[in-house]
Write an enzyme that holds these catalytic residues in place. Sequence first.
Site, PDB file in Angstrom:
ATOM      1  N   PHE A   1       7.365 -17.927  71.900  1.00 18.58           N
ATOM      2  CA  PHE A   1       7.398 -19.170  72.680  1.00 18.58           C
ATOM      3  C   PHE A   1       7.742 -18.961  74.151  1.00 18.58           C
ATOM      4  O   PHE A   1       7.472 -19.822  74.977  1.00 18.58           O
ATOM      5  CB  PHE A   1       8.399 -20.159  72.052  1.00 18.58           C
ATOM      6  CG  PHE A   1       9.840 -19.886  72.415  1.00 18.58           C
ATOM      7  CD1 PHE A   1      10.361 -20.311  73.638  1.00 18.58           C
ATOM      8  CD2 PHE A   1      10.690 -19.203  71.553  1.00 18.58           C
ATOM      9  CE1 PHE A   1      11.683 -20.055  73.988  1.00 18.58           C
ATOM     10  CE2 PHE A   1      12.008 -18.934  71.894  1.00 18.58           C
ATOM     11  CZ  PHE A   1      12.501 -19.355  73.118  1.00 18.58           C
TER      12      PHE A   1
ATOM     13  N   CYS B   1      13.057 -11.707  77.245  1.00 20.46           N
ATOM     14  CA  CYS B   1      13.443 -10.515  76.495  1.00 20.46           C
ATOM     15  C   CYS B   1      14.029  -9.467  77.424  1.00 20.46           C
ATOM     16  O   CYS B   1      14.607  -8.501  76.977  1.00 20.46           O
ATOM     17  CB  CYS B   1      12.250  -9.953  75.739  1.00 20.46           C
ATOM     18  SG  CYS B   1      11.014  -9.315  76.854  1.00 20.46           S
TER      19      CYS B   1
ATOM     20  N   GLU C   1      21.472 -10.904  69.697  1.00 23.43           N
ATOM     21  CA  GLU C   1      20.638 -11.546  70.730  1.00 23.43           C
ATOM     22  C   GLU C   1      20.925 -13.054  70.690  1.00 23.43           C
ATOM     23  O   GLU C   1      20.668 -13.708  69.674  1.00 23.43           O
ATOM     24  CB  GLU C   1      19.151 -11.294  70.465  1.00 23.43           C
ATOM     25  CG  GLU C   1      18.282 -11.956  71.522  1.00 23.43           C
ATOM     26  CD  GLU C   1      16.796 -11.679  71.340  1.00 23.43           C
ATOM     27  OE1 GLU C   1      16.294 -11.771  70.214  1.00 23.43           O
ATOM     28  OE2 GLU C   1      16.138 -11.392  72.355  1.00 23.43           O
TER      29      GLU C   1
ATOM     30  N   SER D   1      10.715 -12.105  67.638  1.00 26.38           N
ATOM     31  CA  SER D   1      12.045 -11.623  67.252  1.00 26.38           C
ATOM     32  C   SER D   1      11.922 -10.320  66.448  1.00 26.38           C
ATOM     33  O   SER D   1      10.860 -10.029  65.874  1.00 26.38           O
ATOM     34  CB  SER D   1      12.741 -12.688  66.414  1.00 26.38           C
ATOM     35  OG  SER D   1      11.939 -12.966  65.285  1.00 26.38           O
TER      36      SER D   1
HETATM   37  P1  NAD Z   1       9.512 -15.545  66.522  1.00 25.38           P
HETATM   38  O1  NAD Z   1       9.625 -14.208  65.895  1.00 25.38           O
HETATM   39  O2  NAD Z   1      10.213 -16.683  65.879  1.00 25.38           O
HETATM   40  O3  NAD Z   1       7.962 -16.002  66.597  1.00 25.38           O
HETATM   41  C1  NAD Z   1       6.982 -15.201  67.191  1.00 25.38           C
HETATM   42  C2  NAD Z   1       5.639 -15.435  66.485  1.00 25.38           C
HETATM   43  O4  NAD Z   1       5.754 -15.039  65.123  1.00 25.38           O
HETATM   44  C3  NAD Z   1       5.179 -16.885  66.491  1.00 25.38           C
HETATM   45  O5  NAD Z   1       3.792 -16.904  66.766  1.00 25.38           O
HETATM   46  C4  NAD Z   1       5.490 -17.365  65.076  1.00 25.38           C
HETATM   47  O6  NAD Z   1       4.546 -18.310  64.611  1.00 25.38           O
HETATM   48  C5  NAD Z   1       5.407 -16.099  64.254  1.00 25.38           C
HETATM   49  N1  NAD Z   1       6.385 -16.086  63.157  1.00 25.38           N
HETATM   50  C6  NAD Z   1       7.678 -16.499  63.199  1.00 25.38           C
HETATM   51  N2  NAD Z   1       8.286 -16.282  62.023  1.00 25.38           N
HETATM   52  C7  NAD Z   1       7.357 -15.720  61.205  1.00 25.38           C
HETATM   53  C8  NAD Z   1       7.385 -15.276  59.856  1.00 25.38           C
HETATM   54  N3  NAD Z   1       8.480 -15.352  59.127  1.00 25.38           N
HETATM   55  N4  NAD Z   1       6.255 -14.753  59.340  1.00 25.38           N
HETATM   56  C9  NAD Z   1       5.127 -14.653  60.086  1.00 25.38           C
HETATM   57  N5  NAD Z   1       5.051 -15.075  61.358  1.00 25.38           N
HETATM   58  C10 NAD Z   1       6.147 -15.596  61.922  1.00 25.38           C
HETATM   59  O7  NAD Z   1       9.938 -15.382  68.060  1.00 25.38           O
HETATM   60  P2  NAD Z   1      10.174 -16.526  69.137  1.00 25.38           P
HETATM   61  O8  NAD Z   1      11.435 -17.256  68.824  1.00 25.38           O
HETATM   62  O9  NAD Z   1       8.932 -17.297  69.344  1.00 25.38           O
HETATM   63  O10 NAD Z   1      10.394 -15.655  70.460  1.00 25.38           O
HETATM   64  C11 NAD Z   1      11.641 -15.203  70.890  1.00 25.38           C
HETATM   65  C12 NAD Z   1      11.842 -13.752  70.527  1.00 25.38           C
HETATM   66  O11 NAD Z   1      10.818 -12.962  71.100  1.00 25.38           O
HETATM   67  C13 NAD Z   1      13.147 -13.183  71.069  1.00 25.38           C
HETATM   68  O12 NAD Z   1      13.733 -12.392  70.071  1.00 25.38           O
HETATM   69  C14 NAD Z   1      12.699 -12.326  72.244  1.00 25.38           C
HETATM   70  O13 NAD Z   1      13.559 -11.262  72.573  1.00 25.38           O
HETATM   71  C15 NAD Z   1      11.396 -11.826  71.741  1.00 25.38           C
HETATM   72  N6  NAD Z   1      10.540 -11.381  72.827  1.00 25.38           N
HETATM   73  C16 NAD Z   1      10.392 -10.035  72.976  1.00 25.38           C
HETATM   74  C17 NAD Z   1       9.628  -9.558  74.023  1.00 25.38           C
HETATM   75  C18 NAD Z   1       9.460  -8.079  74.224  1.00 25.38           C
HETATM   76  O14 NAD Z   1       8.702  -7.688  75.083  1.00 25.38           O
HETATM   77  N7  NAD Z   1      10.143  -7.243  73.463  1.00 25.38           N
HETATM   78  C19 NAD Z   1       9.007 -10.442  74.913  1.00 25.38           C
HETATM   79  C20 NAD Z   1       9.178 -11.808  74.713  1.00 25.38           C
HETATM   80  C21 NAD Z   1       9.959 -12.271  73.658  1.00 25.38           C
END
Ligand code: NAD
Length: 490
Positions: free
Chosen positions: A150, A282, A383, A227
Amino acid sequence: MTQRLQNFIDGAWHSSSAPQVLNVLNPASAQVLAEVPLSPAAEVHQAAETAARAFEGWRRTPAGERVQPLFKLKILLEENLEDLARAITDECGKTRAESIGEMRRAIENVETACGIPMLMQGCNNEDIAAGIDEHMIRQPLGVVAAITPFNFPGMIPFWFLPYAVAAGNCFILKPSERVPFTSWKLFHLMEKAGFPPGVIQLVNGGREAVDAILDHPAIRAVSFVGSTATARYIYSRAAANGKRAQCQGGAKNPVVVMPDADMEMTTRILADSAFGCAGQRCLAASVAITVGDARPGLTERIAEAARNRKVGCGLSSGVEMGPVISLESKARIEGLIAKGEQEGAHILVDGRGGKVAGYEEGFFVFPTILDEVPPGGVSARTEIFGPVLSLMHANTIDQAIKLVNHRAYGNMACIFTSDGANARRFRYEVAAGNVGINVGVAAPMSSFPFSGWGESFFGDLHAQAHHGVEFYTQTKVVVERWPKDWSRKF
Ligand code: NAD
């Protein structure tokens, strides 16, 4: 009536047959912006099969022609920058300046991928044996997909899409169901850029759509950002199905402040890193470790910067920090602040319960600083993904580097110092893939890989630049002999 977002498949917009939709909320006002369908697996299958058909023609399109829609897209993104930034602010809560900055990073990736005729070149050796030559060629994989988070709805899809399609693949995006509106706008622009039907596709959805991507045999590679728990899940399921995967996970980024640092500059940069994008980056600084005499100077200044930061709706002038993404996120962050206090941290600046006039329903958490954070506790290791900075203290740089390396994540580590020897040592010894020296958000430009380590990354090849090109191509080696070759005469 609330607009329901559609999927973009085979060059056209289609309403999803999803039985379930979610509301997309503006986090500053809690107002509903749109509805997003949780598309069923069948719609992912349709996108994958369409993409597989489109691949036959797209891979035969010369690289110089494949980048023409990207050149057009760059112009369209520039012309629509304000509108796209507005969409990001509306659904993600960032300030207008942050949203514009995000789109600039997206555009940079489009520009870099336009160099594919050179980036994708192979290599060769003549005469590996008498009259025999060997070549290495890069070929596209086929259909590839990205699943995005997001917090950067405008930028993160562009860590993948431009490289994938420029290299000759067909691409499917599954954006975060919390911020699908920006992707919907982006695909309306991409529709005008001239990609053939099936080369780029958008499927909205949640877990069912993700699992369908991970299981569909035509999809050869999956890029993920989100995540750590989801990254680990996606990496293992993709690998079990024989796919390539690059999965970027969460982070907990430490910043070391040496006594010789320029404290005014350090405070300004650190506050921007910790509280910019409401801490939902992130690469946000989330732990500051002061060394020796740096402690009093930094502690007072950073507390003042936190108290003075102007919080509000990202569209209001002068606002420096917007809301967090959701009510659940606000509750989680406030809960982690309370847990930190229970574990012995001292709350120096408490951002819980803050209200913004005119936006009383918004999901605001004001800047928060926890001091004397115990090294094993949640404030040091978990985090938080909100505007919360934890302070820790060390007597020497050795202790500080030990604290930096005593954690599971490895997305970023930074040092503030005016001593080159300290800076070099830090750069050399820290276990993090993105390192900042007198820099608070060490975000690699599009011409470098985004190099997370540890629990922040699962895979081998990172996003962006030549790593992206390698990820989206497979090598073919040709060993070649022509018996009548003239060289046999000598
Ligand atoms: P999230 O893991 O909840 O969701 C990310 C994606 O995965 C979404 O498209 C969601 O629909 C899908 N998803 C979520 N749970 C799932 C599941 N159980 N099974 C299958 N698909 C699933 O992450 P978020 O809350 O949208 O984003 C924030 C996180 O992203 C933070 O932890 C942040 O650190 C990380 N992030 C990392 C980077 C990097 O470069 N390392 C960059 C941006 C964000």
